[in-house]
Structure formats: structure tokens, C-alpha cells
Motif scaffolding. Structure first.
Motif, short mmCIF file in Angstrom:
data_model
loop_
_atom_site.label_atom_id
_atom_site.label_comp_id
_atom_site.label_asym_id
_atom_site.label_seq_id
_atom_site.Cartn_x
_atom_site.Cartn_y
_atom_site.Cartn_z
N UNK A 2 -83.95 10.16 -57.60
CA UNK A 2 -84.43 8.67 -57.43
C UNK A 2 -84.85 7.94 -58.67
N UNK A 3 -84.22 6.97 -58.88
CA UNK A 3 -84.60 6.35 -60.24
C UNK A 3 -85.04 5.02 -60.43
N UNK A 20 -79.37 8.45 -57.32
CA UNK A 20 -78.03 9.00 -58.14
C UNK A 20 -77.93 10.32 -57.69
N UNK A 21 -76.98 10.65 -56.63
CA UNK A 21 -76.31 11.82 -56.54
C UNK A 21 -74.94 11.87 -56.49
N UNK A 22 -74.35 13.09 -56.93
CA UNK A 22 -73.11 13.21 -57.16
C UNK A 22 -72.59 12.22 -58.00
N UNK A 27 -77.70 1.94 -54.81
CA UNK A 27 -79.11 0.82 -54.58
C UNK A 27 -79.55 1.01 -53.43
N UNK A 28 -81.07 1.35 -53.33
CA UNK A 28 -81.74 1.31 -52.08
C UNK A 28 -82.40 0.02 -51.89
N UNK A 177 -77.37 0.05 -65.09
CA UNK A 177 -78.18 0.63 -65.93
C UNK A 177 -78.26 2.23 -65.69
N UNK A 178 -78.50 2.65 -64.56
CA UNK A 178 -78.39 4.07 -64.20
C UNK A 178 -77.25 4.89 -64.57
#
Length: 212
Positions: A2-3, A20-22, A27-28, A177-178
């Protein structure tokens, strides 16, 4: 992972929570308000709203990504100070990201791409990319002086001003950004990209009022 993603380098006040997975950002929740004079007033309320909408607490956050510009002094300082304080409070790393890189990452263009944002004073911040990889910049120049040879499309707030076909996004997004951050690496310092000398100058030596 989680970012939290924050950016105040443009007129957009941006806050988001991204899973951010895989190697793919999801975006949550996000809040974006276009108001160049309200970074200080809106950033934290936006983030609180984001966390509530996502149903997560700050203790769940594993990293923070903050846009470091290029951008104007006041807006950048709001975002970076907020990110640094949150990093200390949550005991997580804060990763600096060039806002132009974030726009390029979200544009999804394969091949040559220009990114241009408003630098005020009738100038643009710009950088050149091959896909999401920066190959030149960032720089500041008049839109008419941005080199466009070899480029067909541009992203960013001033994409139209440089004379190329415009693609989204206009401003850095939480997902961009992520995506642009290297979350596996040791984060660098939160050093803002101003690209200009400060307007304020140290006073020179005072002239004597005495005459000989």
C-alpha cells in the motif's frame, strides 16, 4: 504493498492510495483538485478522505511517493513537508519522483514522448521520453523553444502549447507517481526541483552615505 501518493508540483492538489502488486498500480482512492492556491489547505483533507474511502489506516501504509517537481516553491514545499512528516509518523520510506516522469508513466505511450507543464512566466517545464524512460531533461524554456523534432505527441498541462498532439494526463496521477518510483531501491533525499534561481537575493554591501 500500500502506497500513499502525493503531488503538489502543479496546480493540481493530488492525493491517492495505491495498491502496488505484481508491478501494477491499482488506485484504491484518489482526490484531485485544480487550485494553484490551495495546496496547503487541501492536501491533508484530501488524504484523509482517501484513507477513509479506501477503508485503510495510516498504519497499513508501507511506502510514500512524493512528487518533487519541477514546480514553484510554495506548492512543492507543501507536498514535500507533508510527505516527510507522514514518513516519520508512519515509519515508512518516502520516495521522491519527478512529476514529469509520473506523467510519462501514466501516458502509456510507446516511443517518443514529450511532457510539458506550466512553469509560469510564459515558460514550460519539459522533458523528453522514450516510452516512460526519460532521455532528456527536465528543463525550463519558452514553449516555442522546446525541441519537438522527432516527436508526435506530448502529455502534460502545456502539451498543446508545444505544438504536438496532446495525450492524457495533464498532471501527475497517483498511479503514475507510483509507477515511476523505484520502491525496491533506497529512496533518495526529498530535494525539490525548482530549475530556476531563487528570486530573492542576498543583499549586497551597503553603500556609504558619507562623502569625502
Amino acid at each position: 504493498m500500500l502506497v500513499i501518493a502525493l503531488d503538489t508540483s502543479t496546480p493540481a492538489v493530488t492525493a491517492g492510495l495505491v495498491a502496488f502488486d505484481d508491478d501494477r498500480p491499482r488506485v484504491l482512492a484518489e482526490r484531485v483538485t485544480i487550485n494553484p492556491r490551495a495546496h496547503g489547505e487541501l492536501l491533508m483533507p484530501h488524504l484523509v478522505d482517501v484513507m477513509e474511502e479506501a477503508g485503510r489506516g495510516f498504519a497499513d501504509v508501507e511506502a510514500i511517493v512524493a512528487g518533487i517537481g519541477p514546480g514553484p516553491f510554495t506548492g512543492l514545499r507543501v507536498g514535500l513537508a507533508t510527505a516527510a512528516a507522514l514518513g516519520q509518523a508512519c515509519d515508512v520510506a518516502v520516495h521522491p519522483v519527478c512529476g514529469l516522469d509520473a506523467i510519462a508513466a501514466a501516458a502509456g505511450v510507446s516511443g517518443p514522448l514529450l511532457v510539458a507543464t506550466d512553469a509560469r512566466r510564459k515558460e514550460a517545464y519539459w522533458a523528453a521520453y522514450d516510452g516512460a524512460t526519460r532521455v532528456d531533461g527536465p528543463h525550463v524554456a519558452r514553449p516555442a523553444d522546446v525541441p519537438v523534432d522527432g516527436y508526435r505527441v506530448a502529455a502534460g498541462e502545456l502539451a498543446d502549447a508545444v505544438g504536438l498532439d496532446a495525450v492524457e494526463p495533464r498532471f501527475p496521477t497517483p498511479a503514475g507517481l507510483v509507477s515511476a518510483a523505484d520502491l525496491d531501491a533506497e529512496p533518495g533525499p526529498l530535494v525539490p526541483l525548482y530549475l530556476r534561481r531563487p528570486d530573492a537575493e542576498e543583499p549586497g554591501k551597503r553603500k556609504s552615505v558619507l562623502t569625502r
